[in-house]
Design a protein around this motif. Structure first.
Motif, mmCIF file in Angstrom:
data_model
loop_
_atom_site.group_PDB
_atom_site.id
_atom_site.type_symbol
_atom_site.label_atom_id
_atom_site.label_comp_id
_atom_site.label_asym_id
_atom_site.label_seq_id
_atom_site.Cartn_x
_atom_site.Cartn_y
_atom_site.Cartn_z
ATOM 1 N N ASN A 173 0.815 -1.215 0.000
ATOM 2 C CA ASN A 173 0.000 0.000 0.000
ATOM 3 C C ASN A 173 0.844 1.258 0.000
ATOM 4 O OD1 ASN A 173 0.799 0.063 2.712
ATOM 5 N ND2 ASN A 173 -1.082 1.123 3.290
ATOM 6 N N ALA A 174 2.160 1.118 0.265
ATOM 7 C CA ALA A 174 3.012 2.298 0.271
ATOM 8 C C ALA A 174 3.295 2.808 -1.146
ATOM 9 C CB ALA A 174 4.328 1.990 0.972
ATOM 10 N N ARG A 175 3.030 1.965 -2.168
ATOM 11 C CA ARG A 175 3.259 2.385 -3.561
ATOM 12 C C ARG A 175 1.898 2.555 -4.218
ATOM 13 N NH1 ARG A 175 7.532 4.140 -2.042
ATOM 14 N NH2 ARG A 175 8.270 2.700 -0.460
ATOM 15 N N PRO A 176 1.410 3.798 -4.257
ATOM 16 C CA PRO A 176 0.033 4.014 -4.705
ATOM 17 C C PRO A 176 -0.276 3.420 -6.091
ATOM 18 C CG PRO A 176 0.928 6.008 -3.740
ATOM 19 C CD PRO A 176 2.050 5.039 -3.812
ATOM 20 N N LEU A 177 0.703 3.400 -6.984
ATOM 21 C CA LEU A 177 0.414 2.859 -8.324
ATOM 22 C C LEU A 177 0.110 1.358 -8.272
ATOM 23 C CD1 LEU A 177 0.383 3.421 -11.445
ATOM 24 C CD2 LEU A 177 2.688 2.501 -11.461
ATOM 25 N N TRP A 178 0.736 0.661 -7.356
ATOM 26 C CA TRP A 178 0.541 -0.793 -7.273
ATOM 27 C C TRP A 178 -0.679 -1.156 -6.429
ATOM 28 C CZ3 TRP A 178 6.242 -2.216 -5.655
ATOM 29 C CH2 TRP A 178 7.077 -1.993 -6.755
ATOM 30 N N ASN A 179 -1.073 -0.231 -5.558
ATOM 31 C CA ASN A 179 -2.053 -0.574 -4.536
ATOM 32 C C ASN A 179 -3.473 -0.574 -5.096
ATOM 33 O OD1 ASN A 179 -3.154 0.773 -1.380
ATOM 34 N ND2 ASN A 179 -2.788 -1.326 -1.954
ATOM 35 N N ALA A 180 -3.704 -1.414 -6.112
ATOM 36 C CA ALA A 180 -5.024 -1.516 -6.717
ATOM 37 C C ALA A 180 -5.331 -2.997 -6.858
ATOM 38 C CB ALA A 180 -5.030 -0.844 -8.080
ATOM 39 N N SER A 181 -6.451 -3.428 -6.278
ATOM 40 C CA SER A 181 -6.724 -4.868 -6.253
ATOM 41 C C SER A 181 -6.959 -5.435 -7.647
ATOM 42 C CB SER A 181 -7.914 -5.168 -5.342
ATOM 43 O OG SER A 181 -8.985 -4.338 -5.709
ATOM 44 N N ILE A 182 -7.212 -4.572 -8.615
ATOM 45 C CA ILE A 182 -7.447 -5.037 -9.988
ATOM 46 C C ILE A 182 -6.145 -5.499 -10.652
ATOM 47 C CG2 ILE A 182 -7.136 -2.979 -11.435
ATOM 48 C CD1 ILE A 182 -10.048 -3.528 -12.386
ATOM 49 N N LEU A 183 -5.010 -5.173 -10.011
ATOM 50 C CA LEU A 183 -3.717 -5.549 -10.594
ATOM 51 C C LEU A 183 -3.546 -7.076 -10.678
ATOM 52 C CD1 LEU A 183 -1.903 -3.241 -11.455
ATOM 53 C CD2 LEU A 183 -0.413 -3.752 -9.545
ATOM 54 N N GLY A 184 -4.095 -7.805 -9.704
ATOM 55 C CA GLY A 184 -4.006 -9.274 -9.726
ATOM 56 C C GLY A 184 -4.670 -9.836 -10.975
ATOM 57 N N PRO A 185 -5.997 -9.569 -11.170
ATOM 58 C CA PRO A 185 -6.650 -10.029 -12.392
ATOM 59 C C PRO A 185 -5.979 -9.516 -13.667
ATOM 60 C CG PRO A 185 -8.278 -9.231 -10.827
ATOM 61 C CD PRO A 185 -6.945 -8.976 -10.214
ATOM 62 N N LEU A 186 -5.506 -8.276 -13.646
ATOM 63 C CA LEU A 186 -4.873 -7.718 -14.851
ATOM 64 C C LEU A 186 -3.610 -8.490 -15.217
ATOM 65 C CD1 LEU A 186 -4.584 -5.577 -17.053
ATOM 66 C CD2 LEU A 186 -3.615 -4.026 -15.384
ATOM 67 N N PHE A 187 -2.779 -8.798 -14.214
ATOM 68 C CA PHE A 187 -1.556 -9.552 -14.491
ATOM 69 C C PHE A 187 -1.895 -10.987 -14.899
ATOM 70 C CE2 PHE A 187 2.537 -7.420 -13.287
ATOM 71 C CZ PHE A 187 2.010 -6.144 -13.208
ATOM 72 N N LEU A 188 -2.947 -11.547 -14.314
ATOM 73 C CA LEU A 188 -3.356 -12.899 -14.699
ATOM 74 C C LEU A 188 -3.773 -12.928 -16.167
ATOM 75 C CD1 LEU A 188 -4.181 -15.857 -14.061
ATOM 76 C CD2 LEU A 188 -6.411 -14.985 -13.364
ATOM 77 N N VAL A 189 -4.625 -11.974 -16.555
ATOM 78 C CA VAL A 189 -5.111 -11.944 -17.936
ATOM 79 C C VAL A 189 -3.954 -11.696 -18.893
ATOM 80 C CG1 VAL A 189 -6.589 -10.684 -19.553
ATOM 81 C CG2 VAL A 189 -7.435 -11.264 -17.290
ATOM 82 N N SER A 190 -3.066 -10.782 -18.523
ATOM 83 C CA SER A 190 -1.903 -10.503 -19.368
ATOM 84 C C SER A 190 -1.031 -11.758 -19.506
ATOM 85 C CB SER A 190 -1.127 -9.334 -18.770
ATOM 86 O OG SER A 190 0.130 -9.236 -19.356
ATOM 87 N N GLY A 191 -0.850 -12.493 -18.399
ATOM 88 C CA GLY A 191 -0.071 -13.730 -18.436
ATOM 89 C C GLY A 191 -0.736 -14.779 -19.324
ATOM 90 N N LEU A 192 -2.063 -14.922 -19.195
ATOM 91 C CA LEU A 192 -2.787 -15.881 -20.035
ATOM 92 C C LEU A 192 -2.633 -15.501 -21.504
ATOM 93 C CD1 LEU A 192 -6.145 -16.362 -18.063
ATOM 94 C CD2 LEU A 192 -4.218 -17.941 -18.179
ATOM 95 N N SER A 193 -2.675 -14.188 -21.778
ATOM 96 C CA SER A 193 -2.550 -13.721 -23.150
ATOM 97 C C SER A 193 -1.168 -14.047 -23.728
ATOM 98 C CB SER A 193 -2.816 -12.210 -23.181
ATOM 99 O OG SER A 193 -2.502 -11.674 -24.429
ATOM 100 N N THR A 194 -0.099 -13.862 -22.923
ATOM 101 C CA THR A 194 1.237 -14.212 -23.426
ATOM 102 C C THR A 194 1.354 -15.729 -23.625
ATOM 103 O OG1 THR A 194 2.107 -14.212 -21.164
ATOM 104 C CG2 THR A 194 2.454 -12.207 -22.437
ATOM 105 N N GLY A 195 0.718 -16.502 -22.727
ATOM 106 C CA GLY A 195 0.715 -17.963 -22.888
ATOM 107 C C GLY A 195 0.022 -18.368 -24.177
ATOM 108 N N ALA A 196 -1.156 -17.772 -24.428
ATOM 109 C CA ALA A 196 -1.908 -18.080 -25.654
ATOM 110 C C ALA A 196 -1.085 -17.705 -26.882
ATOM 111 C CB ALA A 196 -3.241 -17.339 -25.652
#
Lengths: 313, 177
Positions: A173-196
């Motif tokens: 939470n000390a890094r405001p840019l990272w402190n967004a719960s949507i980052l988990g799903p976003l990185f997951l989707v991005s990872g799935l996309s690179t896998g595909a």
């Protein structure tokens, strides 16, 4: 006016004038972890659905890359550690509050599983391959018989691995840019996309390639939606998060993010995939490489920019 | 028992004695510091207001560095003091990323280092080096759970603030206004 300065001086290396404690190792690992999660997810999904024989690149060829990606990722994580001789302390405890702790344990489970999975396809891919010991042969036949069961474990671990790459950042939470719960799903989707993208690139079967291309297109759509949501969330949030979004909306990362990640790494490959589906001939390597490049650069920019955002001074 | 520190920004002159005392007492490596002095100037000339603060680890009640440490090297010791066990620390940097005060740094030996509230002195019944050396006596250190301690007494009669309360860490360094 408000001016703040250090009277006594403070120039702790890698902390001041702005935080830069994580270098190339972390974004590279986040990319490789996401990529491995993506490939394992699709391999497990199509094994569970009983379509393994129709998807050789998905369940077989691409999975050979996963152990390599994970080992490289682990090496880069190790290189990031500053107190290297003590790395084993990670595995003396499980701390549920620490995303890094359970990330380390998930890697401990998923890496051997990925080795076992691709090894079970080795004889099918390289017919001259022979296991040296009898017990390896019987273990192989056990794995082949239990692939659907292993797939369930693999799909769960793949999702945890993929989402963890984002949660690792969003938990700070000390890094405001990272402190967004949507980052988990976003990185997951991005990872799935690179896998595909990797599967699409390796596939020699037009039907499989087209299916992965369509899946990737859908993931690109979700990714763009999540990115818009990420910034909507920032702009509707506190001053520090509005400042964090400012780095991307007119600040120093504007060009890098919107042109080199979103346009070249997400939108352009998406358009190329639509053209491919519509029947234009596009070499599959072009969208695949663009997606991989976009995924890698996205993580580099997020790690670099996140460290600049802060609460004080 | 809960150790805390109150710093009177009206009395602090920004001499940086606390910084030097800390470096000497704790053998802080050259080029590093565990505490520092910040000056904030607010307003428009000629109506300017200056606030000088001696800052360090806030030994938070809800410490994100302890929460995110994967090995338990960062921990909360007796009296709420946040400490790092060097031989358990892998130097992953998670705690450094998690601190809204940027109070931690990577020691040249690899492990993470920070203000310890001079735990070795406190255990011996002494004040932390920065408090002991302060020439204007603007720093108060003690147990805020004890209503008769100096720090509890001064906090009763003075207005105070903490830094970045919005970060949710419940910091335990109080600035007397």
């Amino acid at each position: 006016m408000k001016e703040e300065l250090f009277l006594s001086g403070r120039m702790n290396p890698n902390i001041d004038p702005y935080l830069n404690i994580w270098h190339w190792q972390i974004p590279l690992y986040l990319f490789l972890g996401g990529l491995a999660a993506g490939i394992l997810f699709f391999a497990a999904l199509y094994t569970i659905r009983g379509k393994a024989h129709l998807m050789p690149a998905t369940v077989k060829w691409a999975t050979f890359l996963v152990p390599a990606a994970l080992v490289l990722g682990l090496i880069s994580l190790f290189l990031d550690l500053k107190h290297k001789p003590f790395f084993w302390q990670l595995y003396t405890t499980i701390r549920f509050e620490s995303p890094m702790s359970w990330g380390a344990w998930v890697l401990m489970l998923v890496t051997p599983l990925s080795f076992i999975w691709s090894a079970s396809y080795l004889r099918e891919t390289v017919p001259s391959w022979k296991w040296r010991y009898r017990w390896l042969e019987s273990f192989e036949s056990w794995v082949i018989k239990n692939r659907p069961g292993l797939s369930w474990a693999m799909i769960v671990l793949a999702v945890i691995l993929g989402i963890y790459t984002g949660i690792l950042l969003s938990a700070f939470n000390a890094r405001p840019l990272w402190n967004a719960s949507i980052l988990g799903p976003l990185f997951l989707v991005s990872g799935l996309s690179t896998g595909a993208a990797v599967i699409m690139w390796l596939s020699k079967d037009p039907a499989e390639r087209k299916l992965m291309s369509k899946i990737d297109l859908m993931l690109i759509g979700i990714e763009l939606f999540l990115i818009v949501h990420l910034f909507m969330g920032f702009l509707a949030s506190t001053a520090v998060q509005i400042d964090a979004a400012g780095l991307f909306l007119g600040g120093q990362f504007t060009l890098g993010f919107w042109v080199f990640v979103v346009l070249l790494g997400i939108i352009v490959p998406g358009i190329l995939e639509i053209m491919e589906i519509r029947g234009y001939h596009i070499p599959v390597a072009v969208p695949a490489i663009l997606i991989l490049y976009g995924g890698l650069l996205f993580r580099f920019i997020m790690v670099e920019a996140g460290q600049i955002t802060r609460y004080l001074y | 028992m809960r150790y805390a520190m109150a710093i009177d920004v009206k009395k602090c002159v920004g001499c940086s004695d606390c910084v030097v005392a800390c470096q000497v007492e704790n053998n802080v490596h050259h080029g590093y510091c565990r505490d520092w002095v910040t000056e904030t100037i607010n307003g428009t000339y000629p109506q300017l207001e200056t606030e000088i603060r001696s800052e360090r680890c806030n030994h938070c009640d809800n410490a994100p560095c302890v929460r995110c440490c994967p090995t338990g090297a960062s921990h909360i010791a007796d009296g709420g003091i946040v400490l790092v066990t060097a031989r358990k620390c892998i130097g992953c940097g998670a705690c450094i990323q998690s601190c809204p005060y940027d109070a931690r740094y990577s020691h040249p030996d690899g492990h993470v280092d920070k203000c310890t509230f001079c735990a070795h002195r406190v255990e011996a019944g002494q004040q932390p080096a920065c408090v002991a050396v302060c020439p204007t006596s603007c720093m108060y250190f003690g147990d805020i759970d004890n209503p008769y301690s100096d720090i509890s007494q001064i906090m009763k009669v003075r207005k105070w603030k903490v830094l970045a309360p919005e970060a949710g860490t419940r910091p335990q360094i109080f600035y007397l206004l």
